[in-house]
Design a protein around this motif. Structure first.
Motif, PDB file in Angstrom:
ATOM      1  N   UNK A 160       0.842  -1.185   0.000  1.00 10.96           N
ATOM      2  CA  UNK A 160       0.000   0.000   0.000  1.00 10.96           C
ATOM      3  C   UNK A 160       0.882   1.242   0.000  1.00 10.96           C
ATOM      4  N   UNK A 161       0.362   2.310  -0.599  1.00  9.91           N
ATOM      5  CA  UNK A 161       1.100   3.572  -0.663  1.00  9.91           C
ATOM      6  C   UNK A 161       0.974   4.319   0.648  1.00  9.91           C
ATOM      7  N   UNK A 162       2.082   4.891   1.112  1.00  7.53           N
ATOM      8  CA  UNK A 162       2.123   5.697   2.328  1.00  7.53           C
ATOM      9  C   UNK A 162       3.049   6.881   2.113  1.00  7.53           C
ATOM     10  N   UNK A 163       2.955   7.866   3.015  1.00  9.31           N
ATOM     11  CA  UNK A 163       3.866   9.009   2.955  1.00  9.31           C
ATOM     12  C   UNK A 163       4.411   9.291   4.346  1.00  9.31           C
ATOM     13  N   UNK A 164       5.587   9.864   4.382  1.00 12.86           N
ATOM     14  CA  UNK A 164       6.162  10.405   5.612  1.00 12.86           C
ATOM     15  C   UNK A 164       6.639  11.822   5.306  1.00 12.86           C
ATOM     16  N   UNK A 165       6.504  12.700   6.297  1.00  8.78           N
ATOM     17  CA  UNK A 165       6.969  14.071   6.154  1.00  8.78           C
ATOM     18  C   UNK A 165       8.217  14.222   7.004  1.00  8.78           C
ATOM     19  N   UNK A 166       9.301  14.656   6.367  1.00 11.06           N
ATOM     20  CA  UNK A 166      10.592  14.817   7.026  1.00 11.06           C
ATOM     21  C   UNK A 166      10.923  16.299   7.164  1.00 11.06           C
ATOM     22  N   UNK A 167      11.314  16.698   8.363  1.00  8.31           N
ATOM     23  CA  UNK A 167      11.762  18.076   8.590  1.00  8.31           C
ATOM     24  C   UNK A 167      13.094  18.281   7.880  1.00  8.31           C
ATOM     25  N   UNK A 168      13.531  19.522   7.807  1.00  9.78           N
ATOM     26  CA  UNK A 168      14.788  19.841   7.123  1.00  9.78           C
ATOM     27  C   UNK A 168      15.970  19.106   7.739  1.00  9.78           C
ATOM     28  N   UNK A 169      15.878  18.772   9.029  1.00 15.78           N
ATOM     29  CA  UNK A 169      16.981  18.051   9.686  1.00 15.78           C
ATOM     30  C   UNK A 169      16.904  16.543   9.476  1.00 15.78           C
ATOM     31  N   UNK A 170      15.914  16.091   8.700  1.00 19.28           N
ATOM     32  CA  UNK A 170      15.792  14.667   8.385  1.00 19.28           C
ATOM     33  C   UNK A 170      14.874  13.889   9.310  1.00 19.28           C
ATOM     34  N   UNK A 171      14.439  14.507  10.408  1.00 14.64           N
ATOM     35  CA  UNK A 171      13.567  13.815  11.357  1.00 14.64           C
ATOM     36  C   UNK A 171      12.160  13.656  10.773  1.00 14.64           C
ATOM     37  N   UNK A 172      11.563  12.493  10.990  1.00 11.79           N
ATOM     38  CA  UNK A 172      10.182  12.259  10.574  1.00 11.79           C
ATOM     39  C   UNK A 172       9.277  12.961  11.577  1.00 11.79           C
ATOM     40  N   UNK A 173       8.398  13.837  11.072  1.00 11.04           N
ATOM     41  CA  UNK A 173       7.505  14.553  11.981  1.00 11.04           C
ATOM     42  C   UNK A 173       6.025  14.276  11.711  1.00 11.04           C
ATOM     43  N   UNK A 174       5.706  13.567  10.630  1.00 13.49           N
ATOM     44  CA  UNK A 174       4.325  13.167  10.357  1.00 13.49           C
ATOM     45  C   UNK A 174       4.334  11.953   9.434  1.00 13.49           C
ATOM     46  N   UNK A 175       3.323  11.105   9.595  1.00 12.31           N
ATOM     47  CA  UNK A 175       3.180   9.916   8.751  1.00 12.31           C
ATOM     48  C   UNK A 175       1.725   9.774   8.336  1.00 12.31           C
ATOM     49  N   UNK A 176       1.492   9.103   7.224  1.00  8.56           N
ATOM     50  CA  UNK A 176       0.122   8.838   6.811  1.00  8.56           C
ATOM     51  C   UNK A 176      -0.495   7.875   7.821  1.00  8.56           C
ATOM     52  N   UNK A 177      -1.743   8.108   8.149  1.00  8.39           N
ATOM     53  CA  UNK A 177      -2.413   7.270   9.142  1.00  8.39           C
ATOM     54  C   UNK A 177      -3.034   6.027   8.523  1.00  8.39           C
ATOM     55  N   UNK A 178      -2.966   5.939   7.222  1.00 11.31           N
ATOM     56  CA  UNK A 178      -3.522   4.783   6.522  1.00 11.31           C
ATOM     57  C   UNK A 178      -2.704   4.489   5.277  1.00 11.31           C
ATOM     58  N   UNK A 179      -2.853   3.274   4.760  1.00 10.16           N
ATOM     59  CA  UNK A 179      -2.250   2.921   3.493  1.00 10.16           C
ATOM     60  C   UNK A 179      -3.264   3.144   2.381  1.00 10.16           C
ATOM     61  N   UNK A 180      -2.784   3.462   1.200  1.00  9.27           N
ATOM     62  CA  UNK A 180      -3.645   3.730   0.052  1.00  9.27           C
ATOM     63  C   UNK A 180      -3.370   2.708  -1.036  1.00  9.27           C
ATOM     64  N   UNK A 181      -4.433   2.233  -1.684  1.00  8.47           N
ATOM     65  CA  UNK A 181      -4.236   1.267  -2.763  1.00  8.47           C
ATOM     66  C   UNK A 181      -3.732   1.947  -4.032  1.00  8.47           C
ATOM     67  N   UNK A 182      -4.088   3.224  -4.215  1.00  6.91           N
ATOM     68  CA  UNK A 182      -3.661   3.966  -5.403  1.00  6.91           C
ATOM     69  C   UNK A 182      -2.695   5.073  -5.010  1.00  6.91           C
ATOM     70  N   UNK A 183      -1.639   5.230  -5.786  1.00  5.33           N
ATOM     71  CA  UNK A 183      -0.653   6.281  -5.522  1.00  5.33           C
ATOM     72  C   UNK A 183      -1.308   7.663  -5.554  1.00  5.33           C
ATOM     73  N   UNK A 184      -2.236   7.879  -6.460  1.00  3.80           N
ATOM     74  CA  UNK A 184      -2.884   9.197  -6.577  1.00  3.80           C
ATOM     75  C   UNK A 184      -3.636   9.551  -5.296  1.00  3.80           C
TER      76      UNK A 184
END
Length: 63
Positions: free
Chosen positions: A18-42
């Protein structure tokens, strides 16, 4: 050329394919993640659009 890093979203497929995303701050730290997986990339990319649009959301601090 600037060597400053920028914040970024990373889009990937998880172990369930499943497609997921993570948001990384400028220092490389993960500060947010998708709360669900998606079947479609769009749909995953649309989740990022929704997060970007929430910058004026109200912040509620509960005591």
């Amino acid at each position: 050329m600037s060597t400053a890093k920028a914040s970024k979203y990373k889009v990937y497929k998880d172990h369930r394919n499943e497609w997921r995303w993570t948001f990384h701050a400028a220092n490389g730290e993960v500060i947010a993640v998708s709360s669900e997986g998606y079947t479609a990339e769009r749909d995953c990319l649309h989740g990022i659009v929704l997060m970007k649009a929430s910058n004026d959301a109200v912040v509620v601090v509960e005591e």
